[in-house]
Motif scaffolding. Structure first.
Motif, PDB file in Angstrom:
ATOM      1  N   UNK A 519       0.703  -1.174  -0.105  1.00 47.61           N
ATOM      2  CA  UNK A 519       0.139   0.097   0.021  1.00 47.61           C
ATOM      3  C   UNK A 519       0.778   1.206  -0.009  1.00 47.61           C
ATOM      4  N   UNK A 520       0.289   2.443  -0.434  1.00 49.44           N
ATOM      5  CA  UNK A 520       1.034   3.506  -0.465  1.00 49.44           C
ATOM      6  C   UNK A 520       1.221   4.139   0.866  1.00 49.44           C
ATOM      7  N   UNK A 521       2.393   4.567   1.166  1.00 51.11           N
ATOM      8  CA  UNK A 521       2.929   5.099   2.380  1.00 51.11           C
ATOM      9  C   UNK A 521       1.957   6.061   2.827  1.00 51.11           C
ATOM     10  N   UNK A 522       1.476   6.454   4.210  1.00 51.38           N
ATOM     11  CA  UNK A 522       0.550   7.366   4.464  1.00 51.38           C
ATOM     12  C   UNK A 522       1.126   8.449   5.409  1.00 51.38           C
ATOM     13  N   UNK A 523       2.407   8.500   5.587  1.00 56.60           N
ATOM     14  CA  UNK A 523       3.029   9.436   6.355  1.00 56.60           C
ATOM     15  C   UNK A 523       3.247  10.826   5.832  1.00 56.60           C
ATOM     16  N   UNK A 524       3.123  11.845   6.755  1.00 61.25           N
ATOM     17  CA  UNK A 524       3.454  13.118   6.411  1.00 61.25           C
ATOM     18  C   UNK A 524       4.933  13.315   6.440  1.00 61.25           C
ATOM     19  N   UNK A 525       5.818  13.731   5.628  1.00 67.17           N
ATOM     20  CA  UNK A 525       7.133  13.911   5.936  1.00 67.17           C
ATOM     21  C   UNK A 525       7.282  15.206   6.629  1.00 67.17           C
ATOM     22  N   UNK A 526       6.470  16.103   6.428  1.00 65.29           N
ATOM     23  CA  UNK A 526       6.717  17.326   6.954  1.00 65.29           C
ATOM     24  C   UNK A 526       5.950  18.598   6.368  1.00 65.29           C
ATOM     25  N   UNK A 527       6.571  19.922   6.646  1.00 69.49           N
ATOM     26  CA  UNK A 527       5.664  20.979   6.210  1.00 69.49           C
ATOM     27  C   UNK A 527       6.868  21.958   5.495  1.00 69.49           C
ATOM     28  N   UNK A 528       6.615  22.441   4.315  1.00 70.69           N
ATOM     29  CA  UNK A 528       7.465  23.241   3.662  1.00 70.69           C
ATOM     30  C   UNK A 528       6.994  24.777   3.934  1.00 70.69           C
ATOM     31  N   UNK A 529       7.553  25.702   4.097  1.00 73.20           N
ATOM     32  CA  UNK A 529       7.298  27.173   4.576  1.00 73.20           C
ATOM     33  C   UNK A 529       7.982  27.912   4.017  1.00 73.20           C
ATOM     34  N   UNK A 530       7.409  29.217   3.558  1.00 74.72           N
ATOM     35  CA  UNK A 530       8.305  30.329   3.235  1.00 74.72           C
ATOM     36  C   UNK A 530       7.570  31.502   3.922  1.00 74.72           C
ATOM     37  N   UNK A 531       8.648  32.424   4.388  1.00 74.35           N
ATOM     38  CA  UNK A 531       8.086  33.419   5.208  1.00 74.35           C
ATOM     39  C   UNK A 531       8.126  34.855   4.131  1.00 74.35           C
ATOM     40  N   UNK A 532       6.927  35.561   4.590  1.00 77.90           N
ATOM     41  CA  UNK A 532       6.643  36.875   3.878  1.00 77.90           C
ATOM     42  C   UNK A 532       6.595  37.686   5.126  1.00 77.90           C
ATOM     43  N   UNK A 533       7.796  38.793   5.185  1.00 77.98           N
ATOM     44  CA  UNK A 533       7.574  39.881   6.270  1.00 77.98           C
ATOM     45  C   UNK A 533       6.538  40.786   6.258  1.00 77.98           C
ATOM     46  N   UNK A 534       5.595  41.198   7.151  1.00 75.23           N
ATOM     47  CA  UNK A 534       4.633  42.207   6.778  1.00 75.23           C
ATOM     48  C   UNK A 534       5.101  43.632   6.448  1.00 75.23           C
ATOM     49  N   UNK A 535       6.327  43.928   6.603  1.00 75.60           N
ATOM     50  CA  UNK A 535       6.771  45.112   6.103  1.00 75.60           C
ATOM     51  C   UNK A 535       6.790  44.982   4.574  1.00 75.60           C
ATOM     52  N   UNK A 536       7.137  43.986   4.251  1.00 75.58           N
ATOM     53  CA  UNK A 536       7.197  43.790   2.684  1.00 75.58           C
ATOM     54  C   UNK A 536       5.770  43.977   2.000  1.00 75.58           C
ATOM     55  N   UNK A 537       4.558  43.715   2.632  1.00 72.98           N
ATOM     56  CA  UNK A 537       3.676  43.688   2.089  1.00 72.98           C
ATOM     57  C   UNK A 537       3.098  45.127   2.308  1.00 72.98           C
ATOM     58  N   UNK A 538       3.493  45.759   3.533  1.00 76.69           N
ATOM     59  CA  UNK A 538       2.895  47.061   3.593  1.00 76.69           C
ATOM     60  C   UNK A 538       3.669  48.050   2.471  1.00 76.69           C
ATOM     61  N   UNK A 539       4.805  47.819   2.245  1.00 74.15           N
ATOM     62  CA  UNK A 539       5.380  48.471   1.010  1.00 74.15           C
ATOM     63  C   UNK A 539       4.608  48.511  -0.462  1.00 74.15           C
ATOM     64  N   UNK A 540       3.815  47.785  -0.431  1.00 74.19           N
ATOM     65  CA  UNK A 540       2.980  47.645  -1.578  1.00 74.19           C
ATOM     66  C   UNK A 540       1.536  48.457  -1.545  1.00 74.19           C
ATOM     67  N   UNK A 541       1.456  49.088  -0.474  1.00 73.30           N
ATOM     68  CA  UNK A 541       0.382  49.783   0.016  1.00 73.30           C
ATOM     69  C   UNK A 541       0.680  51.372  -0.247  1.00 73.30           C
ATOM     70  N   UNK A 542      -0.068  52.135  -0.574  1.00 70.57           N
ATOM     71  CA  UNK A 542       0.099  53.616  -0.482  1.00 70.57           C
ATOM     72  C   UNK A 542       0.372  54.295   0.770  1.00 70.57           C
TER      73      UNK A 542
END
Length: 1155
Positions: A519-542
């Protein structure tokens, strides 16, 4: 009301009091002295024409020695209004500034903010930013699955075979008690060089990844070494991602084994205490590793559960709660013969920070008694999960049972509630050291698609209360590509110093098979994540085109803000997300509830509302008009909103093209730039410039003088059309420099401020200029140099007329010092322009009043003077009224602002209380004003406050979770062979290795090591003018202590004029109104009541809680662990000799992880 018979105008025994003429600048005379004349006599009211003085001579009178009549006080109010208006017309220069703008019409253009277009553009920019991160995430997740599938498991792998950068290596080498130093780590740890990177706020190395392994996991175990082996290949993918998108921040793979590999490499930010960071407990990992959960935790509190076992259960429940996020729902109950909730929550509630805190506190009160009744516990849990009349996650359903053991399998309960579909998973936890048969507990878990765990000692709690996530991840893995959807998290504090971030997460699945045709393995290996700083999003606002009171905000499906100017957590905890609801970020009302619901539902919308807003200093509340516009951010769970006041529909944009064409040299050669130079301040007034990012190379500084110096130096090198500068900001700054200089030239320079008892005049603009005249007044200028962050500026824009702002005083601080005439009261008003039918408010002007001089002036204006220099005299046969000057021993006269703060008083001893909440000055009178609707109260809660740490309440107590044996126990030989003794020794060993378990505050170890304050909830109370606008007489009824008072709003100001009899006795003291922030020990409004009316929210639109092919045979294997007398004696001898052994903590990994 008649006053005691005495000569009208006479005072009580004491030094003779003579009214002062108009005060100017100079030494202050004593209370009984007269200011010596310094020139020709001045008119009584300098700003009023002679005809306006006639009412002075004919001030109405009444019966002898009487309280002033209403029309008399209205007359005084008109004189006060005329005086204020006259000063502001001459010195404020509102009309003159309008003319200056019109005269310079060729230097600027009027631009329009179109809300719908603006918000759609910003939403599109944010979507594009996040989409680039999504693409990088997918490349990483696919690569990880392929690398792991190609990896060959090595049973004989050794530490020296693996080369990697251990992020904690430097800290461990510095710690002589480190596990690796004492044991002598064999791993080949890289030694790297790092360079400072402002984007990461850290030193980084772009050529390598770094690895962090939790302290309680042995990094030399076979599972961990194999994990390090195959994840090494991710390094090249991380590097390639950054090459394609240089704006990427942390790229992280969190493994289900606890290993964290992140890029770029940087040393771990080790706290002062033991490092308890485990990626599997981070908010982003929990959200990415499983679908939302409905969880009921039941705890066995029968009589057999006592002492150490009960302590272990309490700690286990708290750790279990920490594995839940705001997408989950939970309840906790205890049971013996009967089951009951441990807290006031009678049904499932959202697992937010505040609710979990209630649970954690309630769990500590559990007491063991009675007999074990599994049936009662499970029936209660199933009833909770079947309640469909409440808000809940409606995805994974589970019961977590903590017990010391029992024989009943309660099969009849499962047949009734859960079979045959088995929609509820059951996880059982055998807690403590005992000889009970665990087979029934194993059977319960295995028969209900759950898992069985053992928690023999405190060292096993963290691992075993999070492993259930692997079981919940099975349906996700089996769903394959359908479950590979990127989710964006709540806001939380980055562990590596980026500040507030959101993280895109993507689960990584095990694609291997256990053998051909398996049967197919049913384990999760983990989670991949990439951060986005709130300041980088704020720079897109007027930033500055929306004006001081316009802003952009964003919320998620829970209604929590992602962006908002009021998102300012004072302290952060790595273990908890930053969850500020939109309705807590602003003052809640029905309109905002509708807006929030529409945004959560992903709709577009626009609405103009009348609402309340807090001032920047949180002392005032204003009722204002606001336009809300919102759209969803596609491909995310976020929605974006734009808030604009009507007067910010248009804004100015400098057009200096003619000047720029004439100047090919640096920008410092532009016209008007010279008025920014300090050499011009003596004649033109001091200039503060807003600390904005005018150019990329401009060095920031908190000292405005230094910042101005840096700015001038840069302008000597930069040409007007330089691409490294923000031309909008730069040109508007130059324009406003010239505009405000012309105000000096036309209005301020030729006026004598001393004559009118003014300390300063000033102007502040949207372009970032604050000009204060004369130059010496800048020494006492304490307002924020950024007008958009100055309370007087923002309030002036929102209020018509003249806004008074007394100096801020805290009741706990010493009174104002009236020395050197430096204490002033700001009076400001907005400059409204109308250009071609377009209205806007680009500036605020004002004056700074000399407090003491204007207090004397106030007395005269509220008096019955009939001559320019002499107060009115009343003989025994005369008929006259008391006034605020002559009768200040009997009559209290004050000006109070719209927030209830004292501005001016006729009582000299109250001058040092100016700026205090009036209830602290005269509680009786302030309460009467509130009860008569002159003021309305607004209460709210600040969920982002920081409080000083409370004194520890466990001094003298045992270390956390440690059972303390009695002397009788030590003398009893049987006790030394008991489970309690064995478990105690285990804890001592763990404590010697992981000493943080013996600390009272576990959060500090994982949180900010420098933090000396903890998060708390503060109750805020603001007052603002009520519905009464007319003149009003009333009596404060208190028998023989009754007081008459009169109150009237001053037109075109934020002031209330109050005249009252001084209290004759103190028996009339009633309740005292409070305005200052108060700490809420119950963590804000009553949580038990709030959960009965939960706010609207939506969970993630996907749910993976069932798959027909799931293999539930792996459901936990446990065995009792009876203590050995020989081992116990050996351990005791080692402890006595002070030579504790260093056991290798086991990595609890499922056997099926071997591939």
């Amino acid at each position: 009301m008649a006053v005691p018979a005495r000569t009208c105008g006479a005072s009580r025994p004491g030094p003779a009091r003579t009214a002062l003429p108009w005060p100017g600048r100079g030494p202050r005379p004593g209370p009984g002295a007269r200011r010596p004349p310094s020139g020709p006599p001045r008119p009584l009211l300098l700003l009023l024409p002679p005809l306006l003085l006639l009412p002075l001579l004919a001030a109405p009178g009444a019966s002898a020695y009487s309280f002033p009549q209403q029309h008399t006080m209205q007359h005084w109010a008109r004189r006060l209004e005329q005086e204020i208006d006259g000063v502001m017309r001459i010195f404020g220069g509102v009309q003159q500034l309008r003319e200056i703008y019109k005269d310079n019409r060729n230097l600027f253009e009027v631009q329009e903010n179109e809300p719908q277009k603006l918000v759609e553009k910003v939403a599109g920019d944010i979507e594009s930013l996040l989409d680039r991160k999504v693409q990088a995430l997918k490349r990483l997740a696919d690569a990880a699955e392929n690398f792991q599938k190609a990896h060959r498991w090595q049973d004989n792998i050794k530490e020296e075979d693996i080369l990697y950068y251990d992020a904690k290596a430097d800290a461990e080498l510095d710690d002589p008690e480190s596990e690796d130093v004492e044991r002598g780590s064999k791993a080949s740890t890289l030694r790297l060089d790092f360079v400072e990177d402002s984007n990461f706020k850290n030193k980084v190395n772009y050529s390598y990844t770094a690895v962090q392994i939790p302290t309680d996991i042995y990094k030399g175990s076979t599972v961990i070494l194999n994990e390090l082996n195959w994840t090494e290949a991710l390094e090249n993918v991380f590097i390639e991602n950054r090459r394609q998108d240089p704006t990427l921040l942390w790229q992280v793979f969190g493994s289900a084994t606890g290993v964290t590999r992140y890029y770029p490499a940087t040393p771990w930010r080790a706290p002062k205490k033991i490092d308890l960071y485990d990626v599997r407990r981070r908010p982003w990992y929990i959200q990415g590793a499983s679908s939302p959960k409905d969880m009921v935790i039941i705890v066995d509190v029968s009589g057999s559960v006592s002492g150490l076992t009960l302590k272990l259960m309490k700690t286990s429940v708290c750790e279990m709660l920490d594995t839940l996020s705001d997408d989950d729902y939970v309840n906790v109950a205890s049971f013996n013969e009967k089951a009951q909730p441990v807290s006031c929550f009678t049904h499932l509630v959202q697992a937010n920070v505040r609710n979990k805190k209630v649970f954690k506190e309630a769990v500590q009160g559990m007491v063991a008694k009675g007999t074990t009744g599994y049936k009662a516990g499970f029936e209660y849990a199933f009833d909770q999960l079947q309640n469909s009349n409440i808000t809940r996650a409606n995805c994974n359903k589970m019961i977590m049972m903590f017990t010391d053991g029992g024989e009943d399998r309660v099969q009849d309960v499962f047949e009734k509630y859960n079979w045959p579909n088995r929609t509820v998973r059951v996880f059982t936890f055998s807690v403590g050291q005992h000889n009970y048969d665990v087979t029934p507990l194993q059977w319960m878990a295995c028969a209900n698609k759950g898992y069985y765990f053992e928690i023999p000692s405190i060292g096993a709690i963290r691992i075993n209360t999070q492993e259930y996530l692997d079981v919940l991840g099975r349906p996700m893995v089996l769903a394959g590509k359908e479950a590979k959807q990127v989710q964006w998290t709540n806001v939380y504090e980055d562990a590596l110093g980026l500040g507030l971030v959101v993280t895109g997460t993507l689960p990584v699945f095990n694609l291997t098979q256990d053998g051909p045709g398996e049967k197919k393995n049913q384990l999760i290996l983990g989670v991949m994540g990439i951060d986005v700083a709130l300041n980088d999003i704020k720079r897109l606002t007027p930033n500055y085109t929306l004006g001081a009171n316009g802003y952009v905000f964003a919320i998620d499906l829970n209604g929590y803000v992602l962006l908002h100017p009021n998102l300012k957590p004072q302290t952060t905890n790595f273990r908890e997300p930053v969850t500020l609801d939109f309705l807590d970020a602003e003052l809640e009302d029905e309109n905002k509830e509708e807006i929030r619901r529409s945004m959560i539902d992903g709709n577009k919308g626009h609405k103009q509302i009348r609402t309340l807003v807090k001032s920047l200093d949180e002392r005032y509340v204003d009722e204002v008009m606001r336009n809300y516009t919102w759209v969803p951010i596609r491909s995310t769970n976020y929605s974006l909103g734009l808030v604009l006041p009507p007067y910010s529909t248009f804004y100015l944009q400098a057009n200096l093209s003619d000047q720029i064409l004439q100047v090919k040299l640096p920008i410092s050669k532009l016209k008007d730039f010279e008025f920014l130079l300090p050499s011009s301040f003596e004649s033109e007034g001091h200039v503060f410039i807003a600390p904005r990012e005018y150019c990329k190379d401009l060095n920031a500084s908190d000292n405005n003088t230094e910042f101005l110096k840096n700015f001038i130096e840069l302008m000597e090198k930069v040409t007007p059309d330089s691409k490294q500068c923000n031309n909008f900001l730069l040109h508007n700054l130059i324009l406003d420099t010239g505009i405000t200089q012309q105000l000096v030239e036309r209005v301020w320079r030729d006026q004598d401020l001393n004559t009118y008892s003014l300390l300063a005049v000033f102007a502040a603009t949207d372009g970032g200029i604050t000009r204060v005249f004369p130059n010496k007044a800048a020494d006492d200028w304490t307002e924020n140099p950024e007008p958009f962050n100055a309370s007087f500026y923002r309030r002036s824009l929102d209020n018509h007329g003249y806004v008074f702002k007394p100096p801020h005083q805290d009741a706990l601080l010493r009174p104002l010092e009236l020395e050197n005439d430096t204490v002033g009261i700001l009076v400001s008003t907005a400059v409204e322009l109308s250009l071609g039918g377009r209205t806007l408010r680009p500036a605020v002007v004002g004056v700074k009043l000399d407090l003491e001089a204007w207090a004397e002036k106030f007395k005269v204006l509220a008096s019955n003077r009939t001559h320019q220099d002499q107060p009115q005299k009343c003989g025994p046969s005369s008929h006259c009224e008391m006034d605020c000057e002559v009768n200040n021993e009997d009559l209290l006269c004050v000006l109070i602002d719209d927030g209830g703060f004292l501005v001016l008083s006729n009582q000299n001893h109250q001058w040092d209380q100016v700026g205090r909440f009036f209830s602290e000055v005269d509680a009786n009178l302030m309460l009467a004003l509130y009860n008569n609707s002159f003021y309305t109260r607004k209460e709210s809660y600040d969920y982002q406050a920081a409080c000083a740490p409370q004194p520890p309440g466990n001094l003298g107590a045992a270390p956390r979770g440690v059972f303390v044996p009695t002397i009788a126990d030590f003398l009893n030989l049987a006790w030394w062979t008991s489970a309690a003794a064995w478990s105690l020794f285990q804890q001592l060993l763990y404590g010697l290795i992981y000493h943080s378990w013996f600390q009272a505050d576990p959060a500090e170890a994982e949180g900010n090591p420098e933090a000396r304050e903890s998060s708390c909830v503060m109750k805020q109370t603001q007052y603002y003018f009520g519905s009464v606008n007319a003149s009003y007489n009333a009596i404060i009824d208190c028998g023989n202590c009754s007081r008459l008072f009169h109150a009237q709003r001053l037109t075109n100001t934020n002031l209330l004029f109050v005249v009252a009899e001084k209290p004759l006795c103190s028996q009339c003291e009633g309740g005292r109104l409070l305005q200052k922030e108060t700490h809420c020990p119950a963590d804000g409004p009553e949580q038990c009541e709030l959960v009965q009316r939960p706010r609207y929210r939506r969970g993630p639109h996907i749910c993976f809680d069932y798959n027909a092919t799931e293999d539930t045979s792996d459901c936990g294997r446990g065995a009792s662990f009876p203590p050995s007398l020989g081992v116990l004696v050996s351990l005791q001898l080692l402890l006595l000799l002070g030579l504790p052994p260093r056991p290798q903590p086991q990595v609890h990994a499922h056997a099926s992880r071997r591939v």
